[in-house]
Design a protein around this motif. Sequence first.
Motif, mmCIF file in Angstrom:
data_model
loop_
_atom_site.group_PDB
_atom_site.id
_atom_site.type_symbol
_atom_site.label_atom_id
_atom_site.label_comp_id
_atom_site.label_asym_id
_atom_site.label_seq_id
_atom_site.Cartn_x
_atom_site.Cartn_y
_atom_site.Cartn_z
ATOM 1 N N ASN A 120 55.362 41.259 0.732
ATOM 2 C CA ASN A 120 55.233 42.548 0.043
ATOM 3 C C ASN A 120 54.576 42.419 -1.325
ATOM 4 N N LEU A 121 55.302 41.858 -2.269
ATOM 5 C CA LEU A 121 54.839 41.774 -3.654
ATOM 6 C C LEU A 121 53.493 41.050 -3.771
ATOM 7 N N LYS A 122 53.378 39.899 -3.117
ATOM 8 C CA LYS A 122 52.135 39.129 -3.224
ATOM 9 C C LYS A 122 50.997 39.781 -2.448
ATOM 10 N N ALA A 123 51.307 40.439 -1.331
ATOM 11 C CA ALA A 123 50.246 41.123 -0.580
ATOM 12 C C ALA A 123 49.585 42.184 -1.452
ATOM 13 N N GLN A 128 45.081 43.677 -4.951
ATOM 14 C CA GLN A 128 44.592 44.210 -6.224
ATOM 15 C C GLN A 128 43.625 43.243 -6.895
ATOM 16 N N ALA A 129 43.832 41.949 -6.663
ATOM 17 C CA ALA A 129 42.925 40.927 -7.206
ATOM 18 C C ALA A 129 41.653 40.800 -6.371
ATOM 19 N N ARG A 130 41.612 41.514 -5.248
ATOM 20 C CA ARG A 130 40.472 41.515 -4.333
ATOM 21 C C ARG A 130 40.182 40.151 -3.717
ATOM 22 N N VAL A 131 41.248 39.412 -3.450
ATOM 23 C CA VAL A 131 41.090 38.169 -2.705
ATOM 24 C C VAL A 131 40.761 38.576 -1.270
ATOM 25 N N GLU A 152 41.167 49.204 -2.904
ATOM 26 C CA GLU A 152 42.060 49.972 -3.774
ATOM 27 C C GLU A 152 43.497 49.465 -3.747
ATOM 28 N N GLY A 153 43.661 48.161 -3.866
ATOM 29 C CA GLY A 153 44.988 47.582 -4.013
ATOM 30 C C GLY A 153 45.774 47.355 -2.744
ATOM 31 N N GLU A 154 45.124 47.466 -1.577
ATOM 32 C CA GLU A 154 45.824 47.114 -0.349
ATOM 33 C C GLU A 154 44.842 46.560 0.674
#
Length: 195
Positions: A120-123, A128-131, A152-154
Amino acid sequence: MRTWTLLEQADFLTDRVPGLRVEMIGGILTVSPVRDLGHARVLTDLTVAFLHAGLGDGEAVVVQGVGLWLPTGSEDYAIPDLSVVSAGIEDHLVEFNCYDPVAFRLVLEVTSANYNNDLNLKAVAYAQARVPVYVVVNRGDQQLHVLSDPVEGEYTNHRIHAAGELAPLPVSLGAEVTLDVAELLEAGRPPKPEA
């Protein structure tokens, strides 16, 4: 008396409690337990698979435990278990031994007791970091998650693989990589205690 910043607190914990992984995600200081033998075996198997696919050829580098600076907060960073990064990552140092996400092609986590952070948190933080690619070897549920295409963060693409399946990774990684889910999950099992 001066108040410590969260980064200073993280640095203090890292120095005082060797073996634990201290991260800051979404302004929350998180501490991961010491990795077990199964965790280490999965990382070794994955490193071999990535190198065999050509991801250590000079254009990309396979690394463990390299910090990723996150855009989720002013002091946020994560330390993925395994990463595939672009050559020249050294030029992208931000601070606190963490590098700009632009240098990361893939991040991977092998779950431990705090698997909710990984799922959850890291996903959210990695999206958001666009990895481009996030892989989770979920030892608790015996699944492999491949998340890709952050917008857009997901992550817009989330594929869950079970034992018996082959999991192809996105070609954006820079090589053709297909993971045998059963082999990874078996490698990640904790050893059985002797009777």
